[in-house]
Design a protein around this motif. Structure first.
Motif: not given
Ligand code: SF4
Ligand code: SF4
Ligand code: SF4
Ligand code: SF4
Lengths: 300, 228
Positions: B73-75, B52-59, B106-108
């Motif tokens: 990590p996002r990649k 369900g990763c939304i590729q937000c890049g928070t990680c 932190e991952c939403p």
């Molecule tokens: S924080 Fe990273 S793993 Fe979590 S949803 Fe965003 S991109 Fe995906």
């Protein structure tokens, strides 16, 4: 209440001064404890990277041993001072709770070696014990050498509050700060409290690890801290013992006293420096001693 | 310019460039992706949430070492989902992860990214993808063997072995540090052991026998370790 003390490997070697100061403070505050008998390594980061199941078994064995050793006590409180041990023990408990199948396998295996995993032990960090079981007020009463005029930057590291925050805030923890306020110090409000120091990368990939420790030390100095206190053996090691390497690499001066929070607390409780393992530090915390005696710091 | 000569020109250029840089194909065909990889990692890291990763890049933003990694990590999460098995398992990311859990908290979407990194470390060792001279993977392996055999970790011998296997020069470089620790009684070259070594080994073996999921081991280092 009596506690079971789980040292883990590091408090018997590089973190020996953590053990000495922790136990001295325990004694001074009248906290009763017993060391866990025949404990094994908790499994830790490196083990988890190779075989997770076995990492969980290792941790579970320690918990089961503690439950056995304290079978006549009302509560089983395991004090794990190394942040990594603390986190792994918690992680194991949570994992087994969430995965009944694995719990069954591990329980059965432990049974064969005569151990019973009851899942009722509490895993405690020493900061948690001091703040929640003893209390700031009680500690304030026992302070004989107040830390007057000393600016303390409390450094919690990662695994004390992440991923589990059992006794403090994950982003801005304050419990260690409260302890030092009770001991009469001035606490530094800073944003590096839980930023990673580089962990075992200092031993493996220094190019990546040293900048991480550098940022923390640099920031502490910028905030005019006199001393950085840590609550994890690896954090203390990284932040103190690599100072010369960091200075060479970044052509800078990061010299600052980095000691265990139990050492500073012990000093405020009037304990002998030698009893607190101060002699095992790489450099004598000169600034700290000077300010405690009402003098001026030598390195800023 | 006719069609043929354009083609010849670009071909010549390719060849010239080849001498300077190695040209690697950066795209993958669908048929080359390992679609089972995603499920394997999700299972090993105990989390289908990874889907369900939304590729937000928070990680990646939270990660203190992402700027050193070849894939952030996002990649990595996306590549795992798509089945870029080799790229992921041979990446530097896996061994640069310091397990600081900043990403995880932190991952939403509640994805346990640190556990995914652990799963990848394990996969990389099991499948024999790990960099053989990388101190991080060697350290993990040696640590594992030491605890398997003695029940405890002895920092002194552990580090000496790691440097000897990877970069003996580092051993000299760190000798001063080791000496400083030694005179302060903070390190020894003695191997620590628990009393009941046999029982511990039996315990670990028994869990392995009882486990439903058995890993396929391709790593010679690990085979050697479990043989002793
Ligand atoms: S924080 Fe990273 S793993 Fe979590 S949803 Fe965003 S991109 Fe995906
Ligand atoms: S976390 Fe580190 S110190 Fe603690 S028992 Fe495990 S290996 Fe030893
Ligand atoms: S700050 Fe460093 S040593 Fe401390 S817990 Fe984090 S990674 Fe480990
Ligand atoms: S756990 Fe690993 S990937 Fe996550 S933020 Fe820390 S170093 Fe980066």
């Amino acid at each position: 209440m009596k506690y079971i003390y789980y040292p883990g490997c590091s408090l018997k070697s590089t973190g020996k001064l953590y053990e000495e100061s922790l136990l001295a403070v325990f004694d001074a505050l009248g906290i009763e404890y017993e060391e866990l008998k025949d404990w094994n390594c908790c499994g830790a980061t490196a083990y988890m990277a190779v075989d997770e199941k076995k990492a969980f078994v290792l941790a579970a064995r320690n918990i089961a041993l503690a439950e056995q050793q304290f079978k006549d006590e009302e509560e089983v409180n395991i004090v794990a001072p190394c942040s990594a041990c603390y986190m792994i023990l918690l992680k194991t408990q949570k994992f087994l709770e969430d995965n009944p199948e694995d719990m069954a396998v591990i329980k059965a295996a432990l049974k064969e070696s005569g151990l019973d995993y009851k899942a009722k032990a509490k895993i405690r960090h020493p900061i948690d014990v001091f703040i929640n079981d003893i209390g700031e007020q009680e500690i304030a009463k026992r302070i004989t050498k107040p830390l007057k005029g000393i600016r303390v930057a409390s450094y919690y590291g990662c695994q004390t509050v992440r991923p589990y925050s059992t006794f403090d805030d994950q982003r801005n923890p304050v419990t260690m700060d409260k302890l030092f306020k009770a001991a009469g110090a001035e606490v530094v409000d800073w944003t590096m409290k839980t930023r990673c120091c580089g962990a075992s990368l200092t031993g493996t990939i220094q190019e990546v690890a040293l900048p991480l420790s550098y940022i923390i030390l640099h920031e502490a100095k910028k905030r005019r801290a006199d001393v950085v206190t840590t609550a994890c053996s690896l954090c203390q090691f990284n932040l103190e013992c690599y100072q010369t390497n960091i200075d060479k690499k970044f052509k800078t001066d990061t010299k600052i006293d980095v000691i265990y929070f139990t050492q500073l607390l012990g000093l405020a409780l009037g304990l002998e420096p030698k009893k607190l393992g101060i002699n095992r530090l790489f450099a004598k915390p000169e600034n700290l001693f000077r300010i405690m005696e009402g003098g001026k710091p030598v390195y800023v | 310019m006719d069609k043929k000569s354009v083609f010849a020109e670009s071909f010549a250029l390719d060849n010239a460039a080849k001498d300077i840089v190695e040209i690697r194909r950066r795209i993958k065909y669908e048929s080359e992706l390992d679609k089972s990889f995603r499920d394997k990692i999700a299972k090993s890291a105990h989390g289908e949430k990874l889907y369900g990763c939304i590729q937000c890049g928070t990680c990646s933003a939270a990660c203190p070492v992402s700027h050193y990694m070849d894939y952030t990590p996002r990649k990595i999460i996306q590549m795992v989902r798509e089945g870029f098995k080799e790229e992921v398992l041979t990446s530097s990311t896996v061994w640069l992860c310091a397990s600081c859990y900043a990403c995880t908290v932190e991952c939403p979407k509640g994805i346990k990214i640190t556990d995914v990194m652990y799963a990848l470390k394990r996969e990389s060792i099991l499948g024999n993808y790990y960099p053989k001279k990388s101190p991080a993977s060697i350290l993990a392996n040696n640590f594992f063997n030491q605890v398997l055999n003695n029940g405890r970790n002895s920092e002194g011998p552990l580090l000496v072995k790691m440097y000897l296997k990877t970069n003996p020069f580092m051993l000299f470089k760190n000798m001063a540090l080791g000496f400083k620790l030694w005179i302060r009684g903070r390190i020894s070259l003695k191997t620590e052991r628990i009393k009941d070594k046999k029982a511990l080994k039996k315990l670990l073996q028994s869990v392995e026998d009882k486990s439903i999921y058995k890993a396929e081991v391709n790593s010679p280092a690990l085979k050697e370790a479990s043989a002793v």
